[in-house]
Design an enzyme around this catalytic site. Structure first.
Site, PDB file in Angstrom:
ATOM      1  N   CYS A   1      -7.099 -18.978   2.993  1.00  0.00           N
ATOM      2  CA  CYS A   1      -7.934 -19.576   4.038  1.00  0.00           C
ATOM      3  C   CYS A   1      -7.696 -21.066   4.171  1.00  0.00           C
ATOM      4  O   CYS A   1      -8.147 -21.691   5.112  1.00  0.00           O
ATOM      5  CB  CYS A   1      -9.396 -19.277   3.773  1.00  0.00           C
ATOM      6  SG  CYS A   1      -9.670 -17.514   3.526  1.00  0.00           S
TER       7      CYS A   1
ATOM      8  N   CYS B   1     -22.279 -12.906   7.516  1.00  0.00           N
ATOM      9  CA  CYS B   1     -20.824 -12.775   7.458  1.00  0.00           C
ATOM     10  C   CYS B   1     -20.206 -13.354   8.727  1.00  0.00           C
ATOM     11  O   CYS B   1     -20.757 -13.208   9.818  1.00  0.00           O
ATOM     12  CB  CYS B   1     -20.421 -11.301   7.378  1.00  0.00           C
ATOM     13  SG  CYS B   1     -21.288 -10.391   6.076  1.00  0.00           S
TER      14      CYS B   1
ATOM     15  N   LYS C   1     -18.778 -19.035  11.233  1.00  0.00           N
ATOM     16  CA  LYS C   1     -19.821 -18.107  11.701  1.00  0.00           C
ATOM     17  C   LYS C   1     -19.648 -17.828  13.187  1.00  0.00           C
ATOM     18  O   LYS C   1     -19.775 -16.683  13.616  1.00  0.00           O
ATOM     19  CB  LYS C   1     -21.207 -18.718  11.429  1.00  0.00           C
ATOM     20  CG  LYS C   1     -22.360 -17.820  11.815  1.00  0.00           C
ATOM     21  CD  LYS C   1     -22.532 -16.724  10.796  1.00  0.00           C
ATOM     22  CE  LYS C   1     -23.035 -15.427  11.373  1.00  0.00           C
ATOM     23  NZ  LYS C   1     -22.137 -14.731  12.276  1.00  0.00           N
TER      24      LYS C   1
ATOM     25  N   HIS D   1     -12.730 -16.212  11.893  1.00  0.00           N
ATOM     26  CA  HIS D   1     -11.845 -16.802  10.892  1.00  0.00           C
ATOM     27  C   HIS D   1     -10.406 -16.296  11.014  1.00  0.00           C
ATOM     28  O   HIS D   1      -9.978 -15.428  10.266  1.00  0.00           O
ATOM     29  CB  HIS D   1     -12.406 -16.512   9.502  1.00  0.00           C
ATOM     30  CG  HIS D   1     -11.637 -17.145   8.386  1.00  0.00           C
ATOM     31  ND1 HIS D   1     -10.878 -18.289   8.547  1.00  0.00           N
ATOM     32  CD2 HIS D   1     -11.518 -16.799   7.083  1.00  0.00           C
ATOM     33  CE1 HIS D   1     -10.331 -18.609   7.387  1.00  0.00           C
ATOM     34  NE2 HIS D   1     -10.683 -17.715   6.483  1.00  0.00           N
TER      35      HIS D   1
END
Lengths: 406, 471
Positions: free
Chosen positions: A84, A209, A338, A342
């Site tokens: 990430c 999530c 959020k 991602h």
């Protein structure tokens, strides 16, 4: 540590695509979109780029992934992957090349085209199978849920108290995301909806999530001198103050001392970054941050790991609104992972883009039409943070960017 | 004197009320058999259950001394490939032992016992572990679906430290199609039971017992207990009556109403239960059934008290969770289809990683003394390189450090409870929690390790250790 990146390189231009389920857009389109925004912002031509660093987790192999769509002519391009932290890692390596005096103008770009993979959520649709050395490390939600379990237990939060704390994190981000034109999810969500959403990995519910999306972001990195020349008559360039990576040896699974209420690699990367940037009190000195909120608990714990909140006390700061857009230290000003989702290879530069735009006073260039201003007042320093992996073992990036002389 | 020197057992934690099976088929042949049956969890098979029973049997016994392991089952996980090898590795036995599988017959358990006795008598082995397990599928809607239960047993055969000596034995073979299965059948086939019970079960066991008693000049009144294989509860009583044993005082409970007919493990499980209750000097009549009959005269020695401290049959029967419904049974046995698994082939990885994954070895640093699992070449605490001893962790207790209940990942038994636990004596363990009530999981709870089948991919079964609440 002998060297420091502080004020040795500057960002002359940036670009960021809209993030989301971009069914009609491929990897090439995303790269072109982000890169040409950055070229235009910096006032350069593609031929001015001497070298490039491309971050992608799974949307391409070599540097050709970038050279082909941009028709870059035989320049050095390095493909970078660090989970990430991939886009930030591309930025760091590109910045080092300029600081080393090898190149004058370079491109750092991150991209991820996830929505061709059939993946509907973070690890969704998968099941346990052969993984790292036989034992599946499991899907991300459960890994980060374990952080919440331990945090609640250690600090004596009831399930309801803990749930409300992390729910408030997501509530704030959705409020910010609603203002942001590039966000995947541009909608406020009520606390009631958040708290009553289906459980994904206890105690994390649906709104704890982040989503999975497509996107790309890019930066033109150059010397301070060239940056000032390129941005003459425009907003000032933004300077790198610290760029740090810390990779953990996955101590959480082996070492009995690892407490699972914090992420040690974030602490290590942050302390090095503060030293590099000359920061002693990050709670007061860092104006704003975009951190890795893959899950709401991650953001909460990260606030403590970055020393934005005292250990064990982040709940007070979350609940009092310290991290809201109009709070003392706004976090996830664009809505964070959020609301942006991602796309692994792009997220770090997307965060950097938000810091860059806020520092230049241009945040409302990506305001959702008809919404109140999202520009904060006089930001001096912005921090970005990525967590690649899981709480027990991960690749962490902490970067600080700011205006000249800060 | 050759005999049994230890015994252990395993009954899976889940029980399904037979009435719950019958209810599904109500309107058809929905007649409920009394009691409940044991159901192996979705991550259990005959290998994993045999490991459990063997660990119970070997409590307090030096595993280095075991020089043979015989595994018996009609439902071994592979049609070609030995299972005893995996059981032996999970038990962390020495490599230089003789292993064998005994299969294809309900008598496989006592066949293995006989071979072990002969090996010890012949001097080719000193301590042979015999373990039997079964997990058979009765045809849907048949009485066998209700009658069968899942379970395992282990006995240690040796000529020293004997708790029950073998005083006599008798065997005969008999070919009959009563219960059978080909390698492509999912369910056990059964002939009409009045035929198979009369000419199979009753005739063979009665013949075996009378020949045995005749050979040793004994009569039913000379026995404290009769540990008799049971076709089902009713036929068990009929057999005892025909043989002249008093059902109230002499007949050992068949476990039929609490566990069910556990196939190749069944007779030995009834024997294990008998030994748990036996007093020194008790003479025990023991028979199996299946393609003939093996019958034994055993006598408890003054060392019979050594069995104490094992969970055994009694402990396992008492430790149970209700299986909420019949659908769970169908899912656990993959009768509603298999979950598709991603990932690479595992044969090479499973082989390479077997010391930590199957033997459950951690590394104990020779420099700082800290323990890590899986085995680490570089110590996570002091950085020492390649300077460690492998230590077995499967018998350690653990404390739950953190967990999550994952409802997103597909599982036969959601939610997946993924855990990080601290190992007593040092080290961390990362695994799933099985045999648990998801509502009763909390940080700090004590746990133990249990050997399970993690997944099956490309017809390869991957085994390792999971955690469970202490049973």
């Amino acid at each position: 540590m002998s060297g420091s990146i502080k004020d040795r390189v500057a960002i002359a231009g940036m670009g960021c695509t809209r993030f989301g389920e971009r069914w009609d857009t491929g990897t090439n389109d995303l790269l072109v979109e982000a890169a040409y925004q950055a070229f235009e912002d910096a006032g350069i031509e593609p031929k001015d780029v001497e070298a490039a660093w491309l971050g992608t987790s799974s949307s391409g192999g070599t540097g050709m992934t970038l050279a082909e769509p941009l028709r870059l002519q035989y320049i050095p391009i390095t493909r970078v992957e660090n989970a990430c932290a991939t886009a930030s890692e591309a930025f760091r390596n590109a910045a080092y090349a300029v600081a080393a005096g090898i190149h004058d103008i370079v491109l750092a770009i991150g991209v991820e085209k996830f929505k061709d993979s059939g993946m509907s959520g973070m690890g969704g649709g998968g099941t346990d199978g052969p993984g790292h050395a036989m034992l599946s490390q499991g899907l991300p939600p459960r890994q980060f849920a374990m952080l919440a379990t331990t945090y609640f237990s250690r600090y004596g939060l009831s399930f309801e108290e803990g749930k409300h704390m992390i729910g408030r994190v997501s509530w704030k981000s959705h409020k910010n995301g609603a203002l942001t034109r590039n966000a995947h999810f541009q909608k406020e969500v009520s606390m009631e909806t958040i708290l009553n959403a289906p459980m994904i990995a206890w105690p994390l519910g649906l709104y704890d999530c982040c989503g999975v999306s497509d996107g790309a972001a890019a930066a033109i990195i150059t010397t301070p001198k060239i940056a000032k020349r390129l941005r003459k008559g425009k907003e000032p360039p933004v300077f790198a103050k610290a760029l740090q990576i810390a990779i953990s040896p996955r101590d959480g699974n082996y070492n009995s001392k690892y407490d699972w209420t914090h992420v040690e690699a974030t602490v290590r990367a942050a302390e090095r970054a503060y030293k590099e940037a000359g920061i002693t009190n990050p709670r007061e000195e860092i104006s704003m941050a975009e951190v890795h909120d893959c899950f709401s608990i991650t953001e909460a714990v990260t606030m403590e790991d970055l020393r934005f909140s005292p250990r064990g006390k982040v709940k007070d700061d979350i609940e009092s609104g310290r991290f809201d857009l109009d709070g003392a230290q706004p976090i996830q000003l664009d809505g964070g992972l959020k609301c942006f989702g991602h796309p692994v290879g792009a997220s770090g530069l997307r965060m950097m883009y938000e810091m860059y735009m806020q520092l230049q006073g241009r945040a409302d260039e990506v305001l959702n039409p008809g919404m109140p201003s999202r520009q904060i007042k006089n930001p001096k320093l912005g921090l970005t943070h990525n967590l690649g992996g899981s709480p027990d073992g991960c690749a962490i990036f902490v970067g600080i960017v700011g205006l000249e002389g800060v | 004197m050759v005999g049994i020197t230890s015994a252990g057992a395993y009954v899976p934690i889940y029980r399904l009320a037979r009435g719950d099976i019958a209810r599904v088929w109500a309107g058809g042949r929905g007649v409920a058999v009394a009691g409940e049956r044991a159901v192996a969890n979705f991550d259990e098979d005959t290998i994993s259950m045999a490991v459990e029973a063997s660990i119970d049997c070997l409590k307090g016994i030096d595993r280095e001394q075991i020089d043979g392991l015989y595994f018996a089952s009609t439902t071994a996980p592979y049609r070609e490939k030995q299972s005893a090898t995996m059981v032996a590795e999970a038990l962390d036995l020495r490599r230089e032992i003789f292993t064998a599988d005994f299969t294809d017959s309900l008598r496989a358990g006592t066949n293995a016992m006989r071979a072990a006795i002969d090996a010890v008598k012949a001097g080719s082995a000193k301590k042979v572990l015999v373990t039997a397990a079964d997990c058979r599928l009765g045809a849907l809607q048949s009485e066998y679906e209700q009658n069968f239960g899942d379970g395992a047993v282990a006995i240690l055969i040796s000529n020293s430290g004997v708790i029950a000596s073998v005083e006599g034995s008798y065997s005969h073979s008999n070919d009959i199609i009563d219960l059978w299965r080909t390698d492509t059948n999912t369910f056990v086939n059964a002939s009409e039971d009045r035929f198979s019970v009369t000419y199979g079960y009753l005739e063979n066991v009665q013949e075996g017992v009378s020949k045995l008693l005749e050979r040793y000049n004994l009569s039913p009144k000379d026995f404290a207990k009769a540990a008799l294989y049971a076709f089902d509860a009713r036929r068990h009583l009929e057999l005892a009556r025909n043989l002249g044993f008093d059902a109230k005082t002499q007949l050992q409970d068949s476990l039929f109403n609490t566990v069910g007919n556990t196939g190749a493990a069944y007779a030995l499980m009834i024997l294990a239960a008998t030994l748990e209750e036996a007093k020194a000097g008790d003479r025990i009549l023991f028979t199996s059934y299946g393609d003939g009959c093996d019958a034994y005269i055993l006598q408890a020695t003054d060392k019979i008290g050594k069995l104490k401290g094992r969970k055994g049959i009694k402990g396992h029967v008492a430790s149970k969770l209700p299986l909420p419904d019949y659908t769970k049974y169908l899912r656990y046995r993959s009768l509603l289809g298999e979950l598709a698994l991603a990932g690479e082939p595992v044969a090479t990885i499973n082989w390479r990683e077997r010391n930590w994954s199957v033997r459950c070895h951690g590394s104990k640093c020779r420099e700082c003394g800290k323990i890590e699992w899986p085995i680490q070449r570089i110590c996570a605490y002091c950085g020492a390189k390649d300077n460690y001893d492998e230590v077995r962790l499967s018998d350690k207790k653990l404390t739950l450090t953190t967990f999550s209940k994952d409802s997103l990942a597909r599982s036969v038994d959601p939610p997946i409870i993924v855990c990080i636990a601290s190992i007593e004596g040092g080290g961390r363990f990362y695994a799933h929690m099985t045999d648990r009530d998801p509502d009763k999981v909390e940080v700090g709870m004590p746990l133990e390790l249990t050997f399970r089948r993690l997944y099956s991919k490309d017809d390869i079964h991957t085994y390792s250790w999971k955690m469970r609440p202490i049973r």
